[in-house]
Structure formats: C-alpha cells, structure tokens
Design a protein around this motif. Sequence first.
Motif, PDB file in Angstrom:
ATOM      1  N   SER A 211      -6.354 -13.966 -11.068  1.00 56.78           N
ATOM      2  CA  SER A 211      -7.595 -13.715 -10.320  1.00 56.78           C
ATOM      3  C   SER A 211      -7.474 -12.457  -9.488  1.00 56.78           C
ATOM      4  N   ARG A 212      -6.329 -12.314  -8.820  1.00 58.94           N
ATOM      5  CA  ARG A 212      -6.172 -11.172  -7.909  1.00 58.94           C
ATOM      6  C   ARG A 212      -6.124  -9.852  -8.666  1.00 58.94           C
ATOM      7  N   ILE A 213      -5.457  -9.888  -9.827  1.00 59.55           N
ATOM      8  CA  ILE A 213      -5.377  -8.640 -10.605  1.00 59.55           C
ATOM      9  C   ILE A 213      -6.777  -8.258 -11.100  1.00 59.55           C
ATOM     10  N   LEU A 214      -7.553  -9.252 -11.515  1.00 61.31           N
ATOM     11  CA  LEU A 214      -8.922  -8.959 -11.946  1.00 61.31           C
ATOM     12  C   LEU A 214      -9.735  -8.363 -10.799  1.00 61.31           C
ATOM     13  N   GLU A 215      -9.546  -8.923  -9.623  1.00 57.45           N
ATOM     14  CA  GLU A 215     -10.255  -8.401  -8.452  1.00 57.45           C
ATOM     15  C   GLU A 215      -9.906  -6.951  -8.204  1.00 57.45           C
ATOM     16  N   LEU A 216      -8.614  -6.660  -8.264  1.00 55.45           N
ATOM     17  CA  LEU A 216      -8.159  -5.290  -8.045  1.00 55.45           C
ATOM     18  C   LEU A 216      -8.769  -4.351  -9.071  1.00 55.45           C
ATOM     19  N   ASN A 218     -11.518  -4.632 -10.480  1.00 56.82           N
ATOM     20  CA  ASN A 218     -12.936  -4.407 -10.200  1.00 56.82           C
ATOM     21  C   ASN A 218     -13.124  -3.231  -9.266  1.00 56.82           C
ATOM     22  N   HIS A 220     -10.684  -0.701  -8.906  1.00 54.65           N
ATOM     23  CA  HIS A 220     -10.069   0.502  -9.490  1.00 54.65           C
ATOM     24  C   HIS A 220     -10.262   0.432 -10.989  1.00 54.65           C
ATOM     25  N   GLY A 224      -1.909   1.408 -12.243  1.00 59.21           N
ATOM     26  CA  GLY A 224      -0.598   1.634 -12.830  1.00 59.21           C
ATOM     27  C   GLY A 224       0.111   0.292 -12.977  1.00 59.21           C
ATOM     28  N   GLU A 226       3.169  -0.519 -12.938  1.00 61.86           N
ATOM     29  CA  GLU A 226       4.211  -0.782 -11.951  1.00 61.86           C
ATOM     30  C   GLU A 226       3.640  -1.104 -10.577  1.00 61.86           C
ATOM     31  N   THR A 227       2.459  -0.569 -10.289  1.00 63.07           N
ATOM     32  CA  THR A 227       1.931  -0.766  -8.937  1.00 63.07           C
ATOM     33  C   THR A 227       1.673  -2.232  -8.652  1.00 63.07           C
ATOM     34  N   LEU A 228       1.562  -3.027  -9.716  1.00 68.38           N
ATOM     35  CA  LEU A 228       1.273  -4.438  -9.507  1.00 68.38           C
ATOM     36  C   LEU A 228       2.496  -5.229  -9.088  1.00 68.38           C
ATOM     37  N   ARG A 270     -11.008  -4.894 -19.889  1.00 70.71           N
ATOM     38  CA  ARG A 270     -11.400  -4.670 -21.271  1.00 70.71           C
ATOM     39  C   ARG A 270     -12.811  -4.152 -21.297  1.00 70.71           C
ATOM     40  N   GLU A 271     -12.971  -3.080 -22.089  1.00 75.11           N
ATOM     41  CA  GLU A 271     -14.291  -2.452 -22.194  1.00 75.11           C
ATOM     42  C   GLU A 271     -15.301  -3.454 -22.708  1.00 75.11           C
TER      43      GLU A 271
END
Lengths: 279, 222, 222
Positions: A211-216, A218, A220, A224, A226-228, A270-271
């Motif tokens: 969920s958090r990665i999806l939010e991020l 949204n 950006h 990157g 590695e930034t995760l 994903r596009e």
Amino acid sequence: MTQESAPNKPPIQQPLPLAFVNGEAMIDKPEDLYIPPDALEVILEAFEGPLDLLLYLIRKQKFDIVNLPVLQITQQYMEYVEVMKEIKLELAAEYLLMAAILAEVKSRLLLPKRADVDEDEDDPRAELIRRLQEYEAIKIAAQEMDALPRMERDVFTASAEPNEQVAPIKIQPEVSLQDLVLAFQSVMKKAKAFEHHQIEREVLSTRERMSRILELLNNHNYLGFETLFLVSEGKAGVVVTFLAILELVKESLVELVQAQPFSQIHLKLREAEEDAWQG
Amino acid sequence: MARLTHEQLKQIVEAAIFVADQPLSKEKLQSTVLDGLKVSNKKLDAALAELTLDYAPRGIQLIEVSSGFRFQSVDSLSHWLSKLWQEQAPRYSRALLETLSLIAYRQPITRGEIEDVRGVSVSSHIIKTLTEREWIKVVGHKEVPGRPSLYATTKGFLDYFGVKSLADLPPMQTIEVLPELEQQQQDEQRLKTVAEQIESDTVSQDSASDLAELGPNKEQLH
Amino acid sequence: MARLTHEQLKQIVEAAIFVADQPLSKEKLQSTVLDGLKVSNKKLDAALAELTLDYAPRGIQLIEVSSGFRFQSVDSLSHWLSKLWQEQAPRYSRALLETLSLIAYRQPITRGEIEDVRGVSVSSHIIKTLTEREWIKVVGHKEVPGRPSLYATTKGFLDYFGVKSLADLPPMQTIEVLPELEQQQQDEQRLKTVAEQIESDTVSQDSASDLAELGPNKEQLH
C-alpha cells in the motif's frame, strides 16, 4: 325574542329584557357584561362556574366576602340559575349544586343558635368563604399570569443563522479491534463456503508495504528501486519491501523499468492502457 | 488550545446563544462550544453579565429563563413586531389560565383538586392543550382510589412565560386572614394540604426528583 | 402615530431582523413592522448601515443576502459553534466491518476482490463511510479492465486501533491450513532467502542520495 341584534352590537343599545323566566319574569343583564339575548349560554361562558358567579355578585354589590351576606347573595344567585335552567339546563348542574349549598347555609343561619355550642366553631358560611377566597386567589393569579410578557404575543425569540461553515459534528460509532478481527474471521468462514475462491495467506506487513509503495508512486512518477530500501529498517524491513515489490509486480500493479543493463532500476505504476478500456 | 481572550469568549457565547435552537444553559455552553477551552464559571458569568449590559439599550435583550439564556425582542416592540406574522398569537381562555395557574402554584395537583378549587369540571381538552404545549406533565399518581395523575409544570412553561423559576412568578395573593372563628378550620385545611404534599412526595421517584427541583419554591405550594 | 426617533427605528429594524424566520428585505420591513410609520428609504438605509457597524465587532453580523438582511454568526467562530450540534451516527453494519477487515488484512484490494470474498456486492455507502472516516483511501488503480481503485488502510486507521503497524493487528487465526509452527518456519525461510539475495548486492553510492531525497516520506514507509 328578537333576532335583529347582532352579537357585536354594543350593549347600551339593547333595551330588551335579558330573558323571560316562567313566561314573564325578567332580570336585568349585569351592568358590565354584554350578553346577547339570543345567546344566553354566554352567561355560562362569561363565568367560570358558580364560584366565579358568586364572586361577581359579591364584588358587584361591594360586599365583603368575610361577612358574606348569604340571604342577598342567594337571592341574586337563584335569579341567574333560574335563567340558566330555562335556557340550558344541562349546563347548569354545577350552578344548581351551589344553589343547594347556599340554601343549606341559609337554612342553618336561620336556625336558632343553641347556647351550649361554641359559636366560634360553627359558622355555616366558613367553608363557602374559604372556597371563595381560594378561588379568587387563583382567579387573580391567572390574570397576572396572562399579563406576563410571553412568547409569541409580547416577546419573540431573537435568533441568528449559523454561518454556512457550521456543520453538525457527527459522533462516530466505536469499533474495537476485536470487532474487526471477528468480522474478518466471519468473512473468511463465509469465503470458505464459496469454495471456488481460494484465500492465500499473506504476511500482513508485506501487504501494508505494498500500500505504501503504491501511495509513493502516486506522488512520484518513478521511484529508484534502491530508494525504497531503508538501511535503518534493518534486514527484516528490507525483506518486507522486497517481497512487497515482487507482489506488486506479480499483481501487475507496478512495473520495473531499466533503461540499460546495470543501470538503476526504477519502479513506476503500470501504464494504463487507456484505449483498451474506452471501447 | 490557546487561551481565549475575554472578547473571544464573549463572541462565542453570544453567537452560540443566537444560533442555538433552544435557550442555552451555562452547563450546555461549557459542554459544547466551550468544551476543552477551560473557561471558569466565573469568567462565563462575567461574559454573560457583560453581554446582558451590552444589549440593554438595544431592540433585543439577553435574558435568563428556566432552561438557560436566550435573546428575545423587547416587550415594548411587540406591537410592531407582531405585524411580521399573519396569524395572531394564540389567546387562552380563562378556564385554561386558571387551570394552568393552579398547576403552577399548587403542583403537584390532581384534576380533582383543580375541580375542587374552581368549582367546575376541568375539560379534557384543556389538559390536552396544556400537555401538547408541553407546559404541564404527569409527574406521578396520587395514592387514592383511582390513582389520579399528579400534574406539574415544565421548564418549557417557565421559558414561555419568560421566568427562571416558579419563585419568579407573581406571588399568589394569600388567602385573607379569616375571622377567628374560621381560623381553626383553616388550620385543619392547611394541615391536610401539607399532609397531602408529603404523601405525594413519596408517590414516585419521578415526582420526588421533580419536587426537589422545586425546592426553593416550596412556600408557594401552600 | 408619533414619528419614530432614529434610535426607535434602529431598535425596531434590529429586532425585526432577529425575530423573523426569513431574511427581511427593505420592502418587507416597510410593509410590515414599519407600515404606517412613514420611514423614508434613506432613513432605513442609514439605520441598516449603522446596525451593520454596531455588530461589526460582535460574534454575529448583519449581512445582506439575496432575499434581504439577516444576522449570521461570524466565520471564525464556526469551529466552536459546530459543537452545538452533535449527531450520534448509527452503529456500523456487519457488512461495513467485514469490508474494513478485508481492506486491513488484504490491502491493497479492489472492491471487486472484496466482493469475491464476501460473495455479495459492497455498497458505495460503505466505501464512502470508511473513506470519510479516513480509515481507508485509494492508493492506486489495478490495471485490469475498468481500472478499479485499490484500497488500503491509513495511518488514521492504525492510530484509531492503537497499533503501530498492520503487522501488530491480531494474526488471522481462522485462515486454515498451516499450523502456526509450520507457518513461522516458512516465513523465516522466506526471509532468509531474500535477505541473502539482498546482502549479496552492493548498495551503490547513488542510492544514498536517493534515500536522502526520500526523506520527507520516511514515515510513510513504516
């Protein structure tokens, strides 16, 4: 009796007798009361009952209640009651009761006094006087209450509109963690009943990280790879992030982009294949 | 939350009383608009007193009625203001006003007791009207045959007539002192009334608490 | 009728606007409360302007809206005044709790997926309620036909239930099959494998600066 007088005609223009009693007897209307000749029950309405009528008679003659002159009052009272009986007997019952009381008082006053009875204790007027005084007190209290400034007639509530931004505060229902778990258990039991659907166990922290990665993403367009991963989260954190990314890729929610071999890997949403959905 | 200035406090209290649908008591102000602001009752009193003064020369006034504070138009303007409405204010019959007065001054009281004093029967219509206007309510039942309802007045009644408590109603004319010969009888009657009061005190919990509310006005119940 | 003084005019106009059920236009004022008083429009304008000024520093203000003049509470007090009205929202339905639990335990998840598990459709009302309560939010869209929203729980959700992260939610016991021990072993194995993989990678210099960039979002990753 003549019908030409309208009820709103001033009383002074009414020289007609108030009523006929037993064919010819007549009485004067009370000086300060207007009673249309064709609506005699107004007498009954003008007085709030026998006590009110008695009080009226006493006050009109400027008698003192305490020295109630029973004889005169009874006489006058009976005249009124005669009129009522003629016109509307059924309304006069309470007045007749009072007439009986007056008659009783009168007769007791006429009886010779016995020397051996303490006269102080036995004035037959006492109860009637008490009732008259009590009634008069309430009658005056009612008039005073009527004179109080009151809502709708004398004073009006002053109010202002709340600003449009003023909105009621909703008190939200409470939910306990247990409610939540029970709900989940119940939904899972139900799901089992639908055998065609398979529930797989997932590590919760991975789902959360997804969920958090999806939010991020949204916020950006690209992140990157590695930034995760945050060193501060330690090994376990890194693993959770990695699993989350794998899961996101597997569920086709994100894609990994690498411009050329060994260059930095980026995550992007994903596009949307917009055209495909528009048809 | 930052502390309110005195002016802010006055503004909030003023606006709250104006926009509320009902008169607002100090307790209600504290539990709603002033919730969490830690306003002492002393400061609230001061704000209300100042607001009362602020409005004294105006066309409306801040007054305290039974259930709280409200703004209302000045009595003397009613002649003009009543033109805002097509309908006339309701008029009440003497029978209704006498019944209401008896309930106000002699509460708790049964219909039979009202009839005894007035010397006529009390129409059900009057009791219904008074109940529907929420000026009176049944606070218990008298433990005599038939268990008649005991009526008392409500806060709404006091609000409507613009008074804070029963004690603020015009004092009822006390029954003139009777010549000595009737004194004894009167005493007996008084005793009876008091005894009935005590009896009715124990009628129900409801009426007991209502009576407690009436505490300061007890002398008017005689 | 005697001519009104300026102060009387102000009082009548002020009280009329306060007690009227609707905003009052100048025409309405003239045709009702000022009827027969021969107040020029100029004088009425002046009275209204003065009243507007009188109330400027107060908690309510005289404003003109399309249908006339009315008194209204000041913007800045709205926050406090809202507390005058509190509604008790009805208890949550079983359907809502089940939906919430699915979003909590299975996030990110689409409405369709929730429906698949529950076997019944999820009402928009439930999603709306949960969103308004700020317990769930849309974190993305699934790239399948219709691009359905993916729902996840929020930080507010964790705060409400007093847990630091979803991992602190009670484990989902009923989910059949694997005895606890086996599950744990499996998890450990998974972690180990992945950890080893990552350890073998060398973190590049670049990523250090990327991490710094990510700074403000750090707490979102927890």
